[in-house]
Design a protein around this motif. Structure first.
Motif, PDB file in Angstrom:
ATOM      1  N   ASN A   3     -48.603  72.016 -17.108  1.00 14.31           N
ATOM      2  CA  ASN A   3     -47.678  72.187 -18.231  1.00 14.31           C
ATOM      3  C   ASN A   3     -47.820  73.573 -18.842  1.00 14.31           C
ATOM      4  O   ASN A   3     -46.827  74.201 -19.227  1.00 14.31           O
ATOM      5  CB  ASN A   3     -47.950  71.126 -19.303  1.00 14.31           C
ATOM      6  CG  ASN A   3     -47.648  69.722 -18.823  1.00 14.31           C
ATOM      7  OD1 ASN A   3     -46.787  69.522 -17.981  1.00 14.31           O
ATOM      8  ND2 ASN A   3     -48.375  68.738 -19.351  1.00 14.31           N
ATOM      9  N   LYS A   7     -44.900  76.510 -19.244  1.00 13.63           N
ATOM     10  CA  LYS A   7     -44.580  77.142 -20.527  1.00 13.63           C
ATOM     11  C   LYS A   7     -44.759  78.660 -20.444  1.00 13.63           C
ATOM     12  O   LYS A   7     -43.941  79.426 -20.982  1.00 13.63           O
ATOM     13  CB  LYS A   7     -45.464  76.569 -21.631  1.00 13.63           C
ATOM     14  CG  LYS A   7     -45.140  77.125 -23.011  1.00 13.63           C
ATOM     15  CD  LYS A   7     -45.942  76.432 -24.106  1.00 13.63           C
ATOM     16  CE  LYS A   7     -45.582  76.992 -25.479  1.00 13.63           C
ATOM     17  NZ  LYS A   7     -46.326  76.321 -26.565  1.00 13.63           N
ATOM     18  N   VAL A  22     -44.278  71.530 -23.432  1.00 10.29           N
ATOM     19  CA  VAL A  22     -43.789  71.098 -22.124  1.00 10.29           C
ATOM     20  C   VAL A  22     -44.663  69.947 -21.651  1.00 10.29           C
ATOM     21  O   VAL A  22     -45.891  70.053 -21.645  1.00 10.29           O
ATOM     22  CB  VAL A  22     -43.836  72.239 -21.091  1.00 10.29           C
ATOM     23  CG1 VAL A  22     -43.441  71.719 -19.710  1.00 10.29           C
ATOM     24  CG2 VAL A  22     -42.931  73.388 -21.507  1.00 10.29           C
ATOM     25  N   THR A  23     -44.030  68.850 -21.265  1.00  7.80           N
ATOM     26  CA  THR A  23     -44.768  67.681 -20.785  1.00  7.80           C
ATOM     27  C   THR A  23     -44.156  67.182 -19.485  1.00  7.80           C
ATOM     28  O   THR A  23     -42.964  66.867 -19.431  1.00  7.80           O
ATOM     29  CB  THR A  23     -44.732  66.533 -21.819  1.00  7.80           C
ATOM     30  OG1 THR A  23     -45.309  66.990 -23.047  1.00  7.80           O
ATOM     31  CG2 THR A  23     -45.513  65.324 -21.312  1.00  7.80           C
ATOM     32  N   GLN A  24     -44.968  67.140 -18.436  1.00  6.90           N
ATOM     33  CA  GLN A  24     -44.555  66.493 -17.193  1.00  6.90           C
ATOM     34  C   GLN A  24     -44.929  65.020 -17.310  1.00  6.90           C
ATOM     35  O   GLN A  24     -46.096  64.678 -17.500  1.00  6.90           O
ATOM     36  CB  GLN A  24     -45.234  67.150 -16.002  1.00  6.90           C
ATOM     37  CG  GLN A  24     -44.814  68.609 -15.827  1.00  6.90           C
ATOM     38  CD  GLN A  24     -45.484  69.287 -14.654  1.00  6.90           C
ATOM     39  OE1 GLN A  24     -45.290  68.894 -13.513  1.00  6.90           O
ATOM     40  NE2 GLN A  24     -46.276  70.310 -14.931  1.00  6.90           N
ATOM     41  N   ASN A  47     -41.412  64.953 -13.299  1.00  2.69           N
ATOM     42  CA  ASN A  47     -41.853  65.758 -12.166  1.00  2.69           C
ATOM     43  C   ASN A  47     -41.860  65.016 -10.834  1.00  2.69           C
ATOM     44  O   ASN A  47     -41.849  65.649  -9.768  1.00  2.69           O
ATOM     45  CB  ASN A  47     -43.231  66.359 -12.435  1.00  2.69           C
ATOM     46  CG  ASN A  47     -44.241  65.352 -12.922  1.00  2.69           C
ATOM     47  OD1 ASN A  47     -44.040  64.716 -13.960  1.00  2.69           O
ATOM     48  ND2 ASN A  47     -45.345  65.202 -12.188  1.00  2.69           N
TER      49      ASN A  47
END
Length: 270
Positions: A3, A7, A22-24, A47
């Motif tokens: 993540n 970013k 940002v998060t997967q 993802n």
């Protein structure tokens, strides 16, 4: 790709003063590849939808575009909450711009040229469909222009002829006639020809046409570029400045006159 790395890439493509995350998700979704929450400034990426990091970056840039649009709106209106249409022409233009930067910096590549069959098909589409359809519609526009003149000579309502004889939507007929009335390169395709044909100045038409021919920019990006250039030209034009000021003053006078009448009426009733 972590993540933090995603970013880092996004910030290198375009700066943002507005903090975001940002998060997967570690999930797969059949509905969306990712989404952005404008109220919390969070980017979520599903993802497991992606086979390559290239695909991940594409979606990350898409969601980051939403973040940058939100940031710009908040500067204009601190109460902006992200309601309303999100995928506007301005959005697609910004997204196309960011993808171009991502390509230049080596973070993303569309990669269509690397597939020999796709490359051959692309040339076929451009040459035998986009360009030929453009030529056909250009000739169609000239035929409609002739039909317009013949309708006038015969005292026939052209609009009725378009509606009930040719069964063409009026706006479509209007666009087709415009394309036939000016010199536009058919290689850019009919939809882009309509955009170029709508530009009044010959030099501006040529510049827009060249942007389409050069490739690398989406139609939305070219349209937005033209829109910004026109806006700048209006600001730089002394006559436009005076007309704008005149309109503003007339509006102010009308508001003050209305207020004066209300005050006079109140005084009369006292």
């Amino acid at each position: 790709m972590t993540n933090e790395r995603v970013k880092e890439i996004l910030l290198d493509i375009a700066e943002s003063k507005l903090e975001f995350t940002v998060t997967q998700t570690g999930k797969e979704s059949k509905r969306v590849n990712g989404f952005y929450k404008p109220d919390t400034h969070e980017i979520f990426l599903h993802n497991l939808n992606f086979k390559t990091e290239n695909q991940l970056v594409y979606t990350a840039v898409h969601e980051y575009t939403h973040h940058l649009v939100t940031e710009a709106q908040l500067e204009l209106n601190p109460n902006y909450c992200g309601n309303g249409k999100t995928h506007t022409q301005e959005f697609w233009a910004k997204f196309g711009e960011l993808l171009g930067i991502a390509e230049q910096k080596g973070y993303y590549s569309i990669g269509w040229e690397n597939n020999a069959e796709l490359k051959e098909l692309t040339e076929d589409i451009k040459t035998n469909f986009l360009a030929k359809n453009g030529e056909l519609m250009q000739e169609f526009g000239k035929k409609l222009a002739k039909a317009y003149e013949l309708c006038k000579e015969a005292d026939v309502r052209y609009e009725d002829y378009i509606d009930r004889v040719l069964c063409l939507p009026r706006n479509s007929a209007k666009d087709i006639r415009k394309v036939g009335a000016v010199e536009v390169n058919p290689a850019i395709g009919f939809d882009n020809m309509k955009v170029v044909a709508s530009i009044k100045k010959k030099d501006d038409r040529a510049n827009a046409e060249q942007e389409f021919l050069n490739g690398g920019k989406s139609p939305s990006t070219v349209r937005e570029m033209m829109k910004q250039q026109n806006a700048k030209a209006r600001l730089d034009d002394p006559k436009s400045k005076l007309e704008k000021e005149k309109s503003r003053l007339e509006k102010t006078i009308a508001q003050l006159t209305q207020r004066l009448e209300a005050v006079e009426e109140s005084l009369a009733n006292l």
